[in-house]
Design an enzyme around this catalytic site. Structure first.
Site, PDB file in Angstrom:
ATOM      1  N   ASP A   1      25.418  31.194  20.399  1.00 52.60           N
ATOM      2  CA  ASP A   1      24.468  31.951  19.396  1.00 52.60           C
ATOM      3  C   ASP A   1      23.395  32.756  20.082  1.00 52.60           C
ATOM      4  O   ASP A   1      23.400  33.773  19.822  1.00 52.60           O
ATOM      5  CB  ASP A   1      23.616  30.681  18.484  1.00 52.60           C
ATOM      6  CG  ASP A   1      23.169  31.295  17.418  1.00 52.60           C
ATOM      7  OD1 ASP A   1      23.368  32.122  16.583  1.00 52.60           O
ATOM      8  OD2 ASP A   1      21.835  30.737  17.430  1.00 52.60           O
TER       9      ASP A   1
ATOM     10  N   GLY B   1      20.855  36.582  19.871  1.00 55.87           N
ATOM     11  CA  GLY B   1      19.571  35.785  19.854  1.00 55.87           C
ATOM     12  C   GLY B   1      19.708  34.724  19.009  1.00 55.87           C
ATOM     13  O   GLY B   1      20.698  34.580  18.592  1.00 55.87           O
TER      14      GLY B   1
ATOM     15  N   ARG C   1      27.406  24.288  24.018  1.00 56.67           N
ATOM     16  CA  ARG C   1      28.235  25.609  23.873  1.00 56.67           C
ATOM     17  C   ARG C   1      27.808  26.340  22.608  1.00 56.67           C
ATOM     18  O   ARG C   1      27.764  27.679  22.752  1.00 56.67           O
ATOM     19  CB  ARG C   1      29.612  25.170  24.036  1.00 56.67           C
ATOM     20  CG  ARG C   1      30.469  26.392  24.018  1.00 56.67           C
ATOM     21  CD  ARG C   1      32.206  26.166  24.016  1.00 56.67           C
ATOM     22  NE  ARG C   1      32.788  27.411  23.862  1.00 56.67           N
ATOM     23  CZ  ARG C   1      33.817  27.547  23.589  1.00 56.67           C
ATOM     24  NH1 ARG C   1      34.627  26.645  23.208  1.00 56.67           N
ATOM     25  NH2 ARG C   1      34.602  28.869  23.231  1.00 56.67           N
TER      26      ARG C   1
ATOM     27  N   SER D   1      35.513  11.926  30.436  1.00 56.95           N
ATOM     28  CA  SER D   1      35.287  11.458  28.781  1.00 56.95           C
ATOM     29  C   SER D   1      34.108  10.803  28.557  1.00 56.95           C
ATOM     30  O   SER D   1      33.546  10.856  27.533  1.00 56.95           O
ATOM     31  CB  SER D   1      36.548  10.603  28.430  1.00 56.95           C
ATOM     32  OG  SER D   1      36.326   9.474  29.134  1.00 56.95           O
TER      33      SER D   1
END
Length: 341
Positions: A79, A84, A74, A259
């Site tokens: 980012d 970019g 994520r 999990s």
């Protein structure tokens, strides 16, 4: 995956034959110009063992916390898809990119900071935070079951962005809106359908799905595309509203992996059976191309793994800074102009 490929230098297209009827045109290489280099730090003799140092640190973190795989995925997405792959999301500040509402709950910063400290002690001022984030993500998701795809390197770090500059879309948008967003970043329908498969692990806040559970499009009813059993299960975990002082609960994006945080194609099987947690994921069935790809990935894990390797490489090459552009930060949390301030 049943497909017919034609390769061209740097950028090629694949016409994927799916379920014997439809075809999907998709890229099979990086968008030109390709500015990055295979094993950049070894080729330039600036930090020969940079990738080994990164992998060692990721292994240490992963042994104690497998959730670093979805966290780093994520973080990299947040980012690359904004300005970019320039590590601007790592910069701290009250109005920084990482403080944007869309980035609430981002994790993985501690891992990147630790890796940077190690590299600065061995090769000071050489390895960019942008490359660290891309390499660490590759290594973490590989440990979770994804393919160990090649990461070209040589990125440099960008400057600060304000929270207002973050254009990450809502997880409740339509498939057409989602595809338009990915297209705006130079990615296609195969990239989109593949990268959304990152939701095979990790968690999301109940606030992102509460409308699907209780008041879809102001109907006073749940989203009719969601399996009724899943609605009941998620309602148990997600109240219609949180009380003052109550935290926004978290639920697994893919209850099948939970999990364990394992990378698998069960995400696509859940989409096919209307058991997707996020609206944007369920929407994959409402575009002819993304539906065909979803069916193919649900039937073949190796097809998904191969496509994931390419899609991650393509996302990792979006608007990269190389050469003399940008800088090599000494600390991933601050620009060099503010280092030590």
């Amino acid at each position: 995956m049943r497909q017919c490929m034609k390769f061209f230098p740097l950028l090629a297209f694949v016409v994927i034959s799916l379920t014997g009827t439809a075809t999907v045109k998709a890229a099979t290489g990086l968008n030109p110009p390709v500015k990055l280099v295979w094993h950049y730090y070894k080729v330039t003799n600036t930090c020969d063992d940079a990738e080994a140092y990164i992998r060692h640190q990721v292994e240490k973190f992963y042994k104690s916390d497998t959730s670093i795989a979805p966290k780093l995925l994520r973080l990299l997405y947040s980012d690359c898809m904004v300005n970019g792959c320039d590590a601007s999301v790592l910069l701290q500040g009250p109005n920084s990119e990482r403080a944007a509402p869309q980035n609430r709950g981002l994790g993985g910063f501690v891992i990147i900071d630790k890796i940077k400290q190690v590299l600065e002690s061995r090769c000071p001022g050489v390895v960019s935070c942008a490359d660290i984030l891309n390499l660490a993500t590759r290594d973490a998701v590989h440990m979770a079951g994804a393919p160990s795809y090649p990461v070209l390197t040589g990125r440099r770090d960008g400057g600060a962005l304000s929270a207002d500059a973050v254009d990450l879309p809502s997880p409740s948008i339509s498939v057409d809106e989602s595809l338009a967003y990915f297209n705006s970043k130079g990615l296609d329908v195969l990239d989109m359908t593949t990268l959304l498969g990152a939701h095979s692990m990790g968690k999301t806040h109940c606030s992102h799905i509460v409308n699907r559970l209780y008041n879809f499009k102001n109907s006073g009813k749940p989203d009719p595309t969601m399996n009724t059993t899943l609605v009941s299960q998620l309602r148990y975990l997600c109240p219609p509203r949180t009380q003052k002082g109550q935290t926004d609960p978290l639920v697994y994006l893919n209850p099948d992996s939970g999990s364990s945080n394992r990378f698998s194609s069960s995400y696509y099987s859940r989409v096919m059976s209307h058991n997707a947690v996020l609206g944007v994921d369920q929407q994959l069935l409402y575009n002819e191309d993304s539906k065909e790809i979803t069916q193919e990935f649900a039937a073949g894990f190796e097809d998904f793994r191969k496509s994931f390797a390419l899609a991650m490489s393509r996302m990792g090459s979006i608007n990269v800074l190389t050469g003399k552009a940008g800088e090599i930060r000494r600390d991933c949390r601050v620009t060099n102009a503010n280092y030590g301030a």
